[in-house]
Scaffold this active site. Structure first.
Site, PDB file in Angstrom:
ATOM      1  N   ASP A 107      56.347  30.854  29.608  1.00 35.43           N
ATOM      2  CA  ASP A 107      57.495  31.084  30.487  1.00 35.43           C
ATOM      3  C   ASP A 107      57.910  32.537  30.716  1.00 35.43           C
ATOM      4  O   ASP A 107      58.661  32.805  31.633  1.00 35.43           O
ATOM      5  CB  ASP A 107      58.699  30.263  29.988  1.00 35.43           C
ATOM      6  CG  ASP A 107      59.599  29.819  31.136  1.00 35.43           C
ATOM      7  OD1 ASP A 107      59.132  29.835  32.297  1.00 35.43           O
ATOM      8  OD2 ASP A 107      60.757  29.479  30.885  1.00 35.43           O
ATOM      9  N   HIS A 376      63.172  34.952  26.529  1.00 35.14           N
ATOM     10  CA  HIS A 376      62.844  35.315  27.917  1.00 35.14           C
ATOM     11  C   HIS A 376      63.982  35.006  28.895  1.00 35.14           C
ATOM     12  O   HIS A 376      63.882  35.345  30.073  1.00 35.14           O
ATOM     13  CB  HIS A 376      61.536  34.643  28.352  1.00 35.14           C
ATOM     14  CG  HIS A 376      61.560  33.154  28.254  1.00 35.14           C
ATOM     15  ND1 HIS A 376      61.249  32.499  27.079  1.00 35.14           N
ATOM     16  CD2 HIS A 376      61.858  32.202  29.153  1.00 35.14           C
ATOM     17  CE1 HIS A 376      61.360  31.189  27.282  1.00 35.14           C
ATOM     18  NE2 HIS A 376      61.731  30.984  28.524  1.00 35.14           N
TER      19      HIS A 376
END
Length: 968
Positions: A107, A376
């Site tokens: 991701d 993230h």
């Protein structure tokens, strides 16, 4: 995150563990330890825990990556990536005796070349990524090049290479389009609804249940997708990810439908031409490894930036939420200081009065906060304001705990030394008007000479050291406040040592120099008179900087040693961006989509120069027009003159700049553009996570060229011509680009709003009205000179000294000089300038470093007994240079660990470990994948530690050790 945890993640683990127990064929992979640990510590029953142990042994539950989070790869520092990975790995090894060996980096928005090296050093056998440029992915897919052996570090090359799998265009989620229903397919548990799950168990968007009438259609759809993917890979093994964000919260309905479908396909495998089975990531890589193919290698080129379509360049997040990015790095730097401070204290004061377990908890609170923000959707600035506040609160709380710990250690050591000093309290910052002590700790393992700045209430001040000798200092009016003054104190401190300074209003002793201010008239730069240009020089031993009095802008910099002059001017510009999806591409937390070139922000510049014996500060204020009262932009440029007898090399060579930017208007992205006459061919260099340098040639695209030429700058960026280099160092991440020959621009701030429904649903519109104050240091010089300076300068900015304040009460007896000298100036640890002491800490893990013993104690249920272990010190040493980068500094370095650490105590034993500490390097055998260069397959072994405590650290190596001292 807390809500997400309680309402969703807790359900996932409870529900998945229970379902896995119901069918021997079922499997599951788990990634982020922060969520798992919250479940394990707060929700899981004893029965659940026993089941997890069993599932791990059977290989049906597999932890991949195993860090606290799936960290971002673009804007994180390597130290913080290692920290969060080590935190998670320590927990998994202590609790289960397991060590993750595969990654699942599906991701993060783009892939850095530092990550494969990091995972190789941690003992991984394969790495998996997904988000790379859409056009590049399509090309790799077509040519069956989605799998390769990645040599992420040019210097470590095949020694730390790793097999890498890039997910195809379907990425990490199950494809949900099914031709026989307008509902999504394969997601039988639907969409998680929290905090209130539906009473009837019917969630939104649940897929059509598998029945006799549709099972053939489901099977056909799934098989067609599997075959489509199979054509993109070289082996006949297809990784088919089942799940997505926030799935498996209701695992029974998910598994029961999956069971039916897989059973049906296997029963008719002759007809379909495929067989299917539940698998973990490890199962998949094992299958590919067994095929024994020869793979292509990929060099240290990375996969940044990342675009998902022509107008979607994910380069906005390099700057989004600049304040959070700054605090995250400040916290990381304070943690670094706190860890080595505490480690020294424990070694030297074993009988201390401070509760070590409590101290460890204080450090752990900051370890956790710094680890979690590397997510993230954390430091990237791609979270909602509520989640951003959670990250901020956890960081501030952890920082407070570590400052408190450092203060109590100082108090304890000084009481132990009976200096008769009393700190009435320890503050976060100076209190104007009080006699105070400041304690300054240098967390780097080199001697440093630098300035620390303290806020004071008087112009006439004196600063004395421990022996009552005056210390060079300068005081001047503050740029930001009318009621206080800035006091600059010149400090000279050995590696990992602290000094104490007494700061007091003047009482006849020698006083600090006073900086005198000259204000120049505001200049309208649009009507500047080019003919009668007057230049104002600001000079120190390294540079002469000229300012153009007709515009009040910088004009040029001369590097005095070579007498080389570079024309250099700086200005603020704004990109105006669109927020209305009906009118074209938008900018948001993730994306940067400028609709034209950047526009200068000001017509008029004010200038003030404050000069003194030690510091000259040039203050520039940028106004939109001649009548404006307020400014949104300012630059404070500082240059230092170091008195005789001090090592001023680093101080003199840097031009420090601090910016004040904001509050911006809506849909504006603010950049500082530095334009020079260097002929750079628009070639930019940026660092990769503070670990290595990437070359960034300017690329022209049909669409969105500006945004697609933005890159992350975590610590360093530079431009150069044949002879001269201009380097920038940052204390937080920024987007950076070279949009013209001889130019470098840094994005400092963004304020956006848009009406994209998805962004509105998740409150991702980045309406950030803050004022940001980032710092950038500039160094200009020949390549040879900047090569020597830039590694140490980057770390000197990252790890500026930690400053603690204490008020003084009562007169104190002076100690004999000799004793005080010892107290302060003993230099515990010093490394050569091409090495960095990356970690010196006491992790506190209770696991045995003998693997067989650790596994045995877990089987016997003993793994959690007893207190934290204070005898094991974690040490990491990193070589800062690449092979061939510098004739001297790129050489391997021999280090005698016993003598390096003698200031801490007598070293009894050293064990070399994998990066996160869970493997003994002598037993770590990673899979060796066949490549054209290395046709034979086998295991790759790490470098051996020699006996007698001597290690040779080669370029770019990060070496990790457990160190045990006598008497601990």
């Amino acid at each position: 995150l807390q809500e997400s945890m309680h309402a969703y993640a807790a359900n996932v683990y409870t529900s998945v563990v229970e379902e896995l127990m119901k069918g021997k064929q079922r499997k599951f992979i788990a990634v982020e330890q922060e969520f798992f640990r919250l479940w394990w510590d707060g929700v899981a029953t004893d029965k659940h825990k026993q089941q997890v142990h069993q599932l791990l042994q059977e290989g049906r539950l597999e932890f991949v990556i195993g860090g606290q989070v799936m960290h971002d790869e673009a804007v994180t520092l390597i130290d913080d990536q290692i920290l969060q990975l080590t935190e998670g790995h320590g927990f998994l090894y202590e609790t289960f005796g397991i060590r993750p060996q595969f990654s699942w980096h599906v991701d993060p928005f783009g892939a850095s070349a530092t990550t494969p090296t990091l995972f190789a050093l941690a003992g991984f056998n394969a790495h998996l990524i997904s988000r790379i440029d859409y056009d590049l992915k399509a090309d790799m897919q077509k040519n069956k090049k989605l799998q390769f052996v990645w040599q992420g570090s040019p210097s470590l090359s095949e020694r730390q290479e790793i097999f890498t799998h890039v997910m195809d265009r379907y990425s990490y989620c199950t494809p949900s389009q099914i031709p026989f229903s307008n509902r999504s397919g394969f997601y039988w548990n639907g969409i998680a609804a929290f905090p209130d799950p539906p009473k009837d168990g019917v969630y939104p968007n649940m897929s059509l249940p598998v029945t006799d009438s549709n099972i053939h259609l489901y099977a056909q759809t799934m098989v067609a997708n599997i075959k489509e993917r199979a054509a993109w890979f070289r082996t006949s093994d297809v990784l088919w990810p089942w799940g997505c964000d926030k799935q498996f919260f209701n695992a029974s309905v998910q598994y029961s439908n999956m069971d039916l479908l897989l059973g049906y396909i296997n029963k008719h495998s002759d007809e379909f031409g495929v067989t299917v089975q539940y698998a973990t990531v490890g199962d998949y890589f094992q299958a590919v490894y067994r095929r024994n193919l020869t793979w292509e290698t990929q060099d240290s080129q990375d996969f940044l930036p990342y675009s998902t379509e022509p107008f979607q360049a994910w380069t906005g997040f390099y700057t989004s939420r600049s304040t959070l990015k700054g605090i995250a790095r400040r916290a990381s730097s304070l943690l670094y200081a706190g860890e080595s401070f505490f480690t020294q204290y424990v070694q030297k004061h074993p009988e201390s009065s401070i509760c070590k377990c409590g101290a460890l908890r204080q450090l752990q609170s900051l370890r956790w906060a710094v680890s979690e923000v590397q997510h993230h959707d954390g430091i990237t600035g791609t979270e909602s304001p509520k989640v951003k506040d959670m990250y901020m609160n956890n960081l501030m709380n952890g920082m407070y705990n570590v400052k408190k710990l450092m203060a109590s250690i100082i108090l304890d050591m000084n009481n132990a030394k009976k200096t008769g000093e009393v700190y009435s309290s320890i503050y976060d910052s100076g209190t104007p008007g009080v006699d105070q002590y400041i304690v300054v700790y240098n967390p780097l393992a080199w001697n440093i000479t630098t300035f620390v700045t303290v806020s004071v209430g008087h112009l006439e001040m004196s600063v004395l050291d421990e022996l009552g000798h005056p210390v060079p200092a300068q005081v001047q009016s503050s740029a930001e406040s009318n009621s206080t003054y800035d006091l600059y104190i010149l400090v000279e401190i050995s590696g990992l040592s602290y000094r104490k300074y007494n700061v007091k209003p003047l009482n006849g002793k020698q006083s600090a120099f006073i900086g005198k201010s000259v204000k120049y008239k505001r200049k309208d730069r649009t009507h500047a008179d080019q003919q009668s240009r007057q230049l104002l020089p600001v000079v120190n031993n390294c540079y002469q900087v000229l300012f153009d009095k007709s515009t009040n802008l910088m004009h040029s910099i001369t590097e005095r040693e070579t007498n080389q002059t570079v024309r250099l001017t700086q200005e603020f510009l704004e990109y105006h961006v669109n927020g209305d999806v009906t009118k074209g591409p938008i900018s948001d937390n993730y994306l940067f989509a400028p609709n034209a070139s950047a526009v200068p922000v000001s017509k008029v510049v004010g200038l003030e120069v404050v000069s003194g014996k030690l510091v000259t500060e040039i203050r520039q204020y940028f106004y939109s027009n001649i009548t404006s009262q307020d400014y949104i932009y300012a630059v404070y440029t500082r240059m230092y003159t170091v008195p005789e007898g001090y090592d001023g090399k680093l101080l003199c060579h840097r031009i420090e700049q601090e910016y004040s930017v904001g509050p911006l208007e809506l849909n504006r992205e603010a950049v500082l553009r530095t334009s020079t006459n260097l002929n750079t061919g628009q070639l930019l260099y940026t660092d990769s996570n503070g670990y290595q340098i990437q070359k960034r040639p300017f690329k022209a695209y049909e669409n969105n060229t500006v945004a697609r030429n933005y890159y992350p700058m975590v610590q360093t960026a530079y431009i150069e011509d044949d002879t001269t280099r201009l380097m920038l160092f940052a204390e937080r991440a920024h987007g950076v680009s070279s949009q013209g020959n001889g130019q470098v621009e840094v994005m400092l701030h963004r304020r956006l709003w848009n009406n994209l429904q998805w962004d509105l649903n998740y409150n991702l519109t980045l309406n950030d009205s803050s004022v940001v104050r980032p710092v950038i240091w500039l160094i200009l010089g020949t390549k040879a000179v900047t090569n020597i300076l830039y590694r140490t300068s980057g770390l000197a900015l990252e790890h500026r000294p930690a400053v603690l304040f204490g008020a003084l009460s009562g007169d104190k007896p002076k100690l004999p000089g000799q004793l005080q000298q010892n107290l302060v100036h003993s230099s515990p640890v010093t490394v050569p300038p091409n090495l960095h002491l990356q970690t010196l800490s006491i992790p506190g893990w209770r696991y045995s470093s003998n693997h067989a013993e650790q596994v045995r104690s877990i089987h016997m249920g003993k793994q959690k007994e007893g207190d934290a272990d204070f005898s094991r010190v974690l040490l990491r040493i990193r070589h800062l240079y690449e092979v061939g980068e510098d004739p001297v500094l790129s050489q391997p370095v021999m280090v005698n660990l016993k003598s390096l650490l003698k200031g801490l105590g007598s070293v009894m034993a050293v064990e070399e470990r994998s990066l996160t500490g869970t493997w003994d390097v002598n037993t770590l055998k990673r899979w060796k994948w066949k490549t054209a260069q290395h046709p034979s397959k086998g295991f790759s072994n790490s470098t051996k530690t020699s006996e007698d405590f001597i290690v040779t650290v080669c370029p770019k190596e990060i070496r990790t050790f457990f160190v045990y001292f006598q008497g601990q």
